[in-house]
Design a protein around this motif. Structure first.
Motif, PDB file in Angstrom:
ATOM      1  N   UNK A 277       0.602  -1.093   0.041  1.00  0.00           N
ATOM      2  CA  UNK A 277       0.065   0.054   0.102  1.00  0.00           C
ATOM      3  C   UNK A 277       0.909   1.284  -0.103  1.00  0.00           C
ATOM      4  N   UNK A 278       0.804   1.967  -1.183  1.00  0.00           N
ATOM      5  CA  UNK A 278       1.550   3.216  -0.921  1.00  0.00           C
ATOM      6  C   UNK A 278       0.770   4.585  -1.242  1.00  0.00           C
ATOM      7  N   UNK A 279       1.347   5.449  -0.722  1.00  0.00           N
ATOM      8  CA  UNK A 279       0.489   6.982  -0.538  1.00  0.00           C
ATOM      9  C   UNK A 279       1.563   8.180  -0.758  1.00  0.00           C
ATOM     10  N   UNK A 280       1.285   8.943  -1.693  1.00  0.00           N
ATOM     11  CA  UNK A 280       2.262  10.174  -1.992  1.00  0.00           C
ATOM     12  C   UNK A 280       3.767   9.799  -1.717  1.00  0.00           C
ATOM     13  N   UNK A 281       3.835   8.805  -2.396  1.00  0.00           N
ATOM     14  CA  UNK A 281       5.414   8.503  -2.578  1.00  0.00           C
ATOM     15  C   UNK A 281       5.957   7.622  -1.422  1.00  0.00           C
ATOM     16  N   UNK A 282       5.274   7.237  -0.574  1.00  0.00           N
ATOM     17  CA  UNK A 282       5.547   6.361   0.525  1.00  0.00           C
ATOM     18  C   UNK A 282       5.001   5.081   0.700  1.00  0.00           C
TER      19      UNK A 282
END
Length: 297
Positions: free
Chosen positions: A279-284
């Motif tokens: 799971x990724x979010x905004x480059x993390x």
């Protein structure tokens, strides 16, 4: 997992964790983690549960505290190959576009040495578009080149997309056909700047993905109101460790291969996809897991 074997099909815990590894900016040493252990499920069951929990929690906090954030919608889905092709990394920031492009085919036969040398030795030429970057001064493009070299790039070729004027700089060293092909594959417009890196694929991607983020920062494209979540799936099961002369697990050694890829275990291990997901979010990367190996065969 002992409980799974004992017949306790579902086990969830909020665990206080301490990460026993070298610290990194995006890996906090102490954190709270939600663990999911489930028997008799497929990958889609895990993704649906984790996505539902995440959206429910975040959107509830946004609503209750009146935060200046947009509600989190359905997660984007990307395969590992797709993420690497389009963004150069497996944890892309999807709040903005500027997808990477590959120029190998449109540069075939070029005599411009930085590109020709890479293609003749089995490398690649990939790049990213800097909207409106054609107006940057020479000093600014030189700074971008130093930035890219600091990330492992052998060189950075900056090409200003011409309008009615004649090509200048590196663009003038390309044939009209090769320049036109670059503009097409980059979906560029007059006044844009194309930043291209030739070389070995992993080094090129490593520099370009950071360069894309730098452009996003400079142009203010990272909307702080957005939390753009995505699932990245179908990671390679193993990667070649040339120093040790063997294959090693890319995720961890108890990740199950995709059942449809079992047949390549002996013939082409590098092509086997793992039943793993991040799971990724905004480059993390914010979470991850896999279907464990549970078959003795």
């Amino acid at each position: 997992q002992m409980l799974m074997v004992a017949g306790v099909e579902r086990y969830y815990q909020f665990a206080k964790c301490f990460r026993d590894e070298a610290s990194r900016a995006d890996r906090q040493p102490e954190f709270m983690q939600l663990d999911l252990e489930m028997s008799f499920v497929e990958q889609e069951d895990v993704l649906a549960l984790a996505e539902g929990c995440t959206r429910e929690a975040i959107n509830g906090v946004i609503e209750e505290f009146g935060l200046e954030k947009e509600p989190v919608g359905p997660f984007t889905r990307l395969t590992y190959d797709d993420a690497m092709d389009r963004y150069g990394c497996d944890k892309p920031d999807l709040r903005f576009g500027l997808e990477l492009f590959t120029a190998n085919s449109v540069l075939a036969g070029t005599d411009f040495r930085p590109f020709a040398d890479a293609l003749e030795t089995g490398g690649t030429v990939r790049g990213v578009r800097y909207p409106g970057g054609g107006s940057l001064a020479r000093k600014a493009t030189d700074e971008l080149a130093e930035f890219a070299k600091g990330l492992g790039a052998s060189t950075l070729v900056a090409i200003k997309v011409p309008g009615s004027e004649a090509p200048v700089g590196a663009a003038a060293k390309l044939s009209p056909e090769h320049l036109s092909g670059l503009v097409t594959v980059a979906r560029a417009e007059p006044g844009d700047l194309l930043l291209l890196i030739p070389g070995e694929r992993s080094a090129v991607d490593g520099a370009l993905y950071r360069l894309r983020l730098e452009i996003g920062d400079r142009l203010g494209l990272k909307d702080p109101r957005k939390l753009h979540f995505a699932w990245v799936t179908d990671f390679p099961l193993v990667e070649r460790d040339e120093a040790a002369g063997r294959w090693s697990a890319m995720h961890h050694p108890f990740t199950s291969p995709k059942p449809e890829d079992f047949g390549m275990m002996e013939s082409d291990p590098g092509a086997i996809r793992a039943a793993a997901y991040d799971m990724v979010c905004n480059g993390f990367e914010v979470a991850g897991g896999s279907i464990r190996i549970h078959s003795s065969e």
